[in-house]
Enzyme design. Structure first.
Site, mmCIF file in Angstrom:
data_model
loop_
_atom_site.group_PDB
_atom_site.id
_atom_site.type_symbol
_atom_site.label_atom_id
_atom_site.label_comp_id
_atom_site.label_asym_id
_atom_site.label_seq_id
_atom_site.Cartn_x
_atom_site.Cartn_y
_atom_site.Cartn_z
ATOM 1 N N LYS A 20 -31.017 -19.457 -5.873
ATOM 2 C CA LYS A 20 -31.842 -20.152 -6.628
ATOM 3 C C LYS A 20 -32.218 -19.591 -8.130
ATOM 4 C CE LYS A 20 -33.521 -22.894 -2.803
ATOM 5 N NZ LYS A 20 -34.750 -23.604 -2.175
ATOM 6 N N TYR A 47 -30.086 -32.746 -2.767
ATOM 7 C CA TYR A 47 -31.175 -32.679 -1.863
ATOM 8 C C TYR A 47 -31.706 -34.239 -1.608
ATOM 9 C CZ TYR A 47 -32.415 -27.681 -2.500
ATOM 10 O OH TYR A 47 -32.741 -26.400 -2.374
ATOM 11 N N ASN A 100 -38.181 -20.055 -3.427
ATOM 12 C CA ASN A 100 -37.926 -19.360 -2.497
ATOM 13 C C ASN A 100 -36.408 -18.588 -2.290
ATOM 14 O OD1 ASN A 100 -36.561 -21.507 -1.816
ATOM 15 N ND2 ASN A 100 -37.809 -21.977 0.276
ATOM 16 N N HIS A 121 -30.971 -20.880 -0.663
ATOM 17 C CA HIS A 121 -30.687 -22.021 0.058
ATOM 18 C C HIS A 121 -29.494 -21.791 1.045
ATOM 19 C CE1 HIS A 121 -29.613 -26.133 1.408
ATOM 20 N NE2 HIS A 121 -28.264 -25.772 1.153
ATOM 21 N N GLU A 178 -22.217 -30.106 2.326
ATOM 22 C CA GLU A 178 -22.589 -29.342 1.156
ATOM 23 C C GLU A 178 -21.289 -28.439 0.357
ATOM 24 O OE1 GLU A 178 -26.027 -26.930 2.366
ATOM 25 O OE2 GLU A 178 -27.153 -28.810 2.592
HETATM 26 N N1 UDP Z 1 -39.607 -27.099 -0.306
HETATM 27 C C1 UDP Z 1 -41.031 -27.117 -1.224
HETATM 28 N N2 UDP Z 1 -42.177 -27.397 -0.311
HETATM 29 C C2 UDP Z 1 -42.117 -27.556 0.947
HETATM 30 C C3 UDP Z 1 -41.165 -27.572 1.820
HETATM 31 C C4 UDP Z 1 -39.688 -27.265 1.223
HETATM 32 O O1 UDP Z 1 -40.739 -26.790 -2.064
HETATM 33 O O2 UDP Z 1 -43.462 -27.753 1.406
HETATM 34 C C5 UDP Z 1 -38.446 -26.889 -0.873
HETATM 35 C C6 UDP Z 1 -37.954 -25.459 -0.511
HETATM 36 O O3 UDP Z 1 -37.424 -24.758 -1.797
HETATM 37 C C7 UDP Z 1 -37.081 -25.447 0.433
HETATM 38 C C8 UDP Z 1 -36.459 -26.775 0.287
HETATM 39 O O4 UDP Z 1 -37.512 -27.460 -0.292
HETATM 40 O O5 UDP Z 1 -36.141 -24.485 0.449
HETATM 41 C C9 UDP Z 1 -35.603 -27.440 1.212
HETATM 42 O O6 UDP Z 1 -36.680 -27.536 2.521
HETATM 43 P P1 UDP Z 1 -36.258 -27.306 4.013
HETATM 44 O O7 UDP Z 1 -37.355 -27.766 4.829
HETATM 45 O O8 UDP Z 1 -34.891 -27.861 4.028
HETATM 46 O O9 UDP Z 1 -36.057 -25.622 3.914
HETATM 47 P P2 UDP Z 1 -34.632 -24.450 4.042
HETATM 48 O O10 UDP Z 1 -33.668 -25.126 4.768
HETATM 49 O O11 UDP Z 1 -34.521 -24.171 2.756
HETATM 50 O O12 UDP Z 1 -35.386 -23.275 4.525
#
Ligand code: UDP
Length: 150
Positions: free
Chosen positions: A20, A60, A123, A126, A137
């Site tokens: 990211k 997304y 974070n 992805h 994807e």
């Molecule tokens: N995210 C966020 N706030 C939240 C939860 C998710 O900004 O409370 C963002 C974060 O960047 C995350 C992405 O949305 O990586 C997708 O969420 P998911 O729950 O699918 O997490 P991941 O699969 O990336 O661990």
């Protein structure tokens, strides 16, 4: 001794990884690639791209109704990302293990998010969460001719 025909074969899988904008900005693409390679994941496709709003929203789309959706799209379009397809035994889960928990506060020591993520929003990486989503994807970013069997 178990006969060979009873051994459960490892599943050769592909998964989609995105480094990211925050991690690209920290100049740790190589460090993250090294972790993939050391874990036995091969990079079979790669491209750097500054996502448009429409591309990030499309990627997304499953999160469209979530409260963090707009912030997530803003963040993902804030700078270039590094996108790759990874191939290896149990690639989907192996890659999720290397990434660590979504919130870096909960991420195990030594994971990519523990080491490089600043917050649940920014974070670092992805990774596809299932084999089914991985196929969707990978196809979202790479025509099949740009994914290279190795
Ligand atoms: N995210 C966020 N706030 C939240 C939860 C998710 O900004 O409370 C963002 C974060 O960047 C995350 C992405 O949305 O990586 C997708 O969420 P998911 O729950 O699918 O997490 P991941 O699969 O990336 O661990």
């Amino acid at each position: 001794v178990r006969p060979a025909y009873l051994e459960i074969p490892m599943a050769l899988e592909r998964t989609l990884s995105i480094i990211k904008p925050d991690a690209v900005g920290k100049n740790v693409i190589g460090e993250i690639y090294t972790r993939f390679e050391k874990a036995g994941l091969k990079i079979v496709a790669a491209r750097m791209k500054h996502l448009s709003r429409a591309e990030a929203e499309g990627f997304y789309a499953v999160h469209r109704e979530r409260p963090f959706f707009n912030a997530l799209v803003e963040f993902m379009t804030s700078g270039p990302v590094m996108i790759q397809a990874l191939e290896g035994d149990n690639a989907v889960l192996k890659h999720r293990d290397l990434m660590g928990a979504t919130n870096p506060k909960d991420a195990a020591a030594g994971t990519i998010r523990a080491d490089f993520a600043d917050s649940i929003d920014a974070n670092a990486v992805h990774g596809s969460d299932s084999l089914e989503n991985a196929a969707i994807e990978i196809a979202y970013f790479f025509p099949s001719t740009d994914v290279h069997a190795r």
